[in-house]
Design a protein around this motif. Structure first.
Motif, PDB file in Angstrom:
ATOM      1  N   VAL A 101      15.127  -4.004  -5.701  1.00 41.89           N
ATOM      2  CA  VAL A 101      14.183  -4.559  -4.728  1.00 41.89           C
ATOM      3  C   VAL A 101      12.813  -3.887  -4.823  1.00 41.89           C
ATOM      4  N   LEU A 102      11.810  -4.727  -5.021  1.00 43.69           N
ATOM      5  CA  LEU A 102      10.422  -4.267  -4.918  1.00 43.69           C
ATOM      6  C   LEU A 102       9.813  -5.066  -3.765  1.00 43.69           C
ATOM      7  N   PRO A 103       9.407  -4.392  -2.672  1.00 45.31           N
ATOM      8  CA  PRO A 103       8.907  -5.136  -1.502  1.00 45.31           C
ATOM      9  C   PRO A 103       7.874  -6.192  -1.894  1.00 45.31           C
ATOM     10  N   THR A 104       7.924  -7.318  -1.169  1.00 46.78           N
ATOM     11  CA  THR A 104       7.104  -8.460  -1.567  1.00 46.78           C
ATOM     12  C   THR A 104       5.842  -8.589  -0.728  1.00 46.78           C
ATOM     13  N   ASN A 105       5.552  -7.597   0.095  1.00 49.25           N
ATOM     14  CA  ASN A 105       4.275  -7.711   0.817  1.00 49.25           C
ATOM     15  C   ASN A 105       3.307  -6.620   0.406  1.00 49.25           C
ATOM     16  N   VAL A 106       2.074  -6.855   0.779  1.00 53.99           N
ATOM     17  CA  VAL A 106       1.007  -5.937   0.382  1.00 53.99           C
ATOM     18  C   VAL A 106       0.529  -5.196   1.633  1.00 53.99           C
ATOM     19  N   THR A 107       0.718  -3.900   1.636  1.00 59.81           N
ATOM     20  CA  THR A 107       0.279  -3.057   2.755  1.00 59.81           C
ATOM     21  C   THR A 107      -0.511  -1.895   2.194  1.00 59.81           C
ATOM     22  N   TRP A 108      -1.789  -1.821   2.505  1.00 66.03           N
ATOM     23  CA  TRP A 108      -2.602  -0.701   2.012  1.00 66.03           C
ATOM     24  C   TRP A 108      -2.675   0.378   3.076  1.00 66.03           C
ATOM     25  N   VAL A 109      -2.448   1.604   2.683  1.00 67.78           N
ATOM     26  CA  VAL A 109      -2.506   2.724   3.626  1.00 67.78           C
ATOM     27  C   VAL A 109      -3.641   3.656   3.184  1.00 67.78           C
ATOM     28  N   GLY A 113      -9.222  -0.516   3.153  1.00 68.58           N
ATOM     29  CA  GLY A 113     -10.672  -0.516   3.344  1.00 68.58           C
ATOM     30  C   GLY A 113     -11.035  -0.742   4.803  1.00 68.58           C
ATOM     31  N   SER A 114     -12.298  -0.490   5.128  1.00 71.62           N
ATOM     32  CA  SER A 114     -12.735  -0.716   6.505  1.00 71.62           C
ATOM     33  C   SER A 114     -12.882  -2.219   6.776  1.00 71.62           C
ATOM     34  N   GLU A 115     -12.943  -3.018   5.710  1.00 68.92           N
ATOM     35  CA  GLU A 115     -12.940  -4.486   5.799  1.00 68.92           C
ATOM     36  C   GLU A 115     -11.990  -4.969   4.718  1.00 68.92           C
ATOM     37  N   PRO A 116     -11.387  -6.164   4.923  1.00 68.12           N
ATOM     38  CA  PRO A 116     -10.382  -6.614   3.939  1.00 68.12           C
ATOM     39  C   PRO A 116     -10.910  -6.739   2.512  1.00 68.12           C
ATOM     40  N   HIS A 117     -12.217  -7.006   2.321  1.00 70.97           N
ATOM     41  CA  HIS A 117     -12.709  -7.175   0.943  1.00 70.97           C
ATOM     42  C   HIS A 117     -13.010  -5.844   0.261  1.00 70.97           C
ATOM     43  N   PHE A 118     -12.873  -4.735   0.960  1.00 72.69           N
ATOM     44  CA  PHE A 118     -13.090  -3.437   0.324  1.00 72.69           C
ATOM     45  C   PHE A 118     -11.766  -2.810  -0.089  1.00 72.69           C
ATOM     46  N   ARG A 119     -11.778  -2.054  -1.185  1.00 64.06           N
ATOM     47  CA  ARG A 119     -10.685  -1.169  -1.625  1.00 64.06           C
ATOM     48  C   ARG A 119      -9.410  -1.964  -1.959  1.00 64.06           C
ATOM     49  N   GLY A 120      -8.261  -1.580  -1.430  1.00 63.23           N
ATOM     50  CA  GLY A 120      -7.025  -2.305  -1.704  1.00 63.23           C
ATOM     51  C   GLY A 120      -6.592  -2.208  -3.155  1.00 63.23           C
ATOM     52  N   TYR A 121      -6.389  -3.359  -3.785  1.00 64.70           N
ATOM     53  CA  TYR A 121      -5.752  -3.379  -5.103  1.00 64.70           C
ATOM     54  C   TYR A 121      -6.435  -2.522  -6.177  1.00 64.70           C
ATOM     55  N   PRO A 122      -7.770  -2.607  -6.374  1.00 68.73           N
ATOM     56  CA  PRO A 122      -8.358  -1.749  -7.437  1.00 68.73           C
ATOM     57  C   PRO A 122      -8.110  -0.266  -7.181  1.00 68.73           C
ATOM     58  N   CYS A 123      -8.141   0.130  -5.924  1.00 72.32           N
ATOM     59  CA  CYS A 123      -7.829   1.524  -5.563  1.00 72.32           C
ATOM     60  C   CYS A 123      -6.383   1.851  -5.942  1.00 72.32           C
ATOM     61  N   GLY A 124      -5.485   0.901  -5.658  1.00 74.56           N
ATOM     62  CA  GLY A 124      -4.070   1.103  -5.999  1.00 74.56           C
ATOM     63  C   GLY A 124      -3.854   1.212  -7.505  1.00 74.56           C
ATOM     64  N   LEU A 125      -4.628   0.420  -8.265  1.00 74.22           N
ATOM     65  CA  LEU A 125      -4.454   0.434  -9.721  1.00 74.22           C
ATOM     66  C   LEU A 125      -4.869   1.795 -10.302  1.00 74.22           C
TER      67      LEU A 125
END
Ligand code: FAD
Length: 260
Positions: A101-109, A113-125
Motif C-alpha cells: 500500500v502506497l497512500p493515494t492522497n497528497v498531504t504536504w507537511v 506552501g503558504s498558498e496551494p500553488h507554492f512548494r508541494g511536489y517540487p519540494c518533495g522531489l
C-alpha cells in the motif's frame, strides 16, 4: 483518517507524508501521463522504481508496494508499456499478504506552501532525492556505483518532471559536472551544492513562497558548524555539511506525524 495539519511544520524534520505524497505523485500522476511508455522513458521509470525499492526507507506496506512494483517492471520485457497496464500495477493491494500500500492522497507537511500553488511536489522531489543519495551513502562501499542515485534523478527529471524549464536547467547542470562525482559521499554533496545553485537563481523570483524564502541551505541557525568565514568571505565546511546531511536525511529524522 487524515490528521490535522500543523500550524507550522518543524523545518529540522523530514516528514513521511511529504515522501509518500511525492512517490504517489511520481508513480500515479507523472508516470501515468504518457499513453505508452517505451525506450528511454520506460528505462527511466524502471530505474526510478528500482532505486526506490533499494533505498527508500518506507513503512513496511510501502516497501512491499515498491518491491512488488519493481519486480513487476523487471518482468515487463515488452518494448512498450501501455498506461492501462501501469495504472493497474500501481494500484494498492490491501488484501495481499503482506499488504502492498502506497497512500493515494497528497498531504504536504514540511513541503506545505503558504498558498496551494507554492512548494508541494517540487519540494518533495528534491527531498526524496536528497534522502536517496544519503541512504545510498549510508551502506555499501563508497566508491561503488557513485552515480546510481544521481543518474536515476537525472533520468526521472528529464523524462517525467512536469516542469520542463526546471528539467532543462537540471539537465544542463548534470551534463556539466555530474560525471566528476567519484563516490557516494560526493553524490550527496553534488546534489546539495547544485540545489543551492538553484536556490540562489530562484531567490526573490515569483515562484518563491514569501513565507519560505530561498536560502543557502542549511542556514547558520540549523548548522552553525557548516559555515565558515575566510578573510571575510563565506565558505562551507563540506565535512560538516556532509555530517549534517547524513543526520538530517537519516531514518532517525523521519517523522510520521500527520502521515496519511
Ligand atoms: P525547495 O528548493 O523545493 O527545497 C525543499 C526542501 O529541501 C527545503 O525546504 C529544505 O528543507 C531542503 N533544502 C533546501 N536546499 C537544500 C540543499 N541545498 N540541500 C539539501 N536540502 C535542501 N523552479 C523554478 O522556478 N525554476 C527552475 O529552474 C527549477 N528547477 C528545478 C529543478 C529540480 C530538479 C527541482 C526538483 C525543482 C526545480 N524548481 C525550479 C522548483 C524549485 O527548486 C523549488 O522546488 C520550489 O520553488 C519549491 O521551493 P521550496 O521553498 O519548497 O524549497
Amino acid at each position: 483518517t487524515r490528521a490535522l495539519q500543523p500550524a507550522q511544520a518543524d523545518r529540522s524534520k523530514v516528514y513521511v507524508a511529504d515522501l509518500e505524497s511525492t512517490v504517489h505523485y511520481t508513480l500515479r500522476v507523472e508516470a501515468g501521463r504518457p499513453a505508452v511508455l517505451a525506450g528511454a522513458q520506460l528505462a527511466a521509470l524502471k530505474c526510478y522504481v528500482a532505486t526506490l525499492a533499494k533505498y527508500f526507507p518506507g513503512r513496511p506496506s510501502v516497501q512491499t508496494f515498491l518491491q512488488s512494483l519493481d519486480s513487476w517492471l523487471r518482468n515487463w520485457t515488452e518494448p512498450e508499456l501501455p498506461r492501462s497496464a501501469l495504472k493497474e500495477a500501481v494500484k494498492n493491494k490491501e488484501d495481499a499478504s503482506p499488504a502492498a500500500v502506497l497512500p493515494t492522497n497528497v498531504t504536504w507537511v514540511g513541503c506545505r506552501g503558504s498558498e496551494p500553488h507554492f512548494r508541494g511536489y517540487p519540494c518533495g522531489l528534491w527531498t526524496i532525492f536528497h534522502l536517496l543519495t544519503v541512504q545510498a551513502a549510508q551502506g555499501g562501499p563508497d566508491e561503488e556505483l557513485p552515480l546510481e542515485v544521481l543518474n536515476t534523478m537525472r533520468c526521472y527529471v528529464k523524462h517525467f518532471f512536469g516542469c520542463q524549464e526546471c528539467a532543462q536547467h537540471f539537465e544542463a547542470m548534470a551534463a556539466k559536472s555530474m560525471d566528476q562525482v567519484k563516490s557516494r559521499r560526493e553524490a550527496v554533496l553534488w546534489l546539495w551544492s547544485h540545489h543551492n545553485e538553484v536556490n540562489a537563481r530562484l531567490a526573490g523570483g515569483d515562484t518563491e513562497d514569501p513565507q519560505f524564502p530561498k536560502l543557502q541551505w542549511p542556514p547558520p541557525d540549523m548548522c552553525p558548524q557548516c559555515h565558515r568565514e575566510e578573510r571575510g568571505v563565506h565558505t562551507w565546511d563540506e565535512a560538516a555539511v556532509l555530517s549534517f546531511l547524513k543526520e538530517h536525511f537519516s531514518l532517525g529524522n523521519l517523522y510520521l506525524d500527520h502521515a496519511i
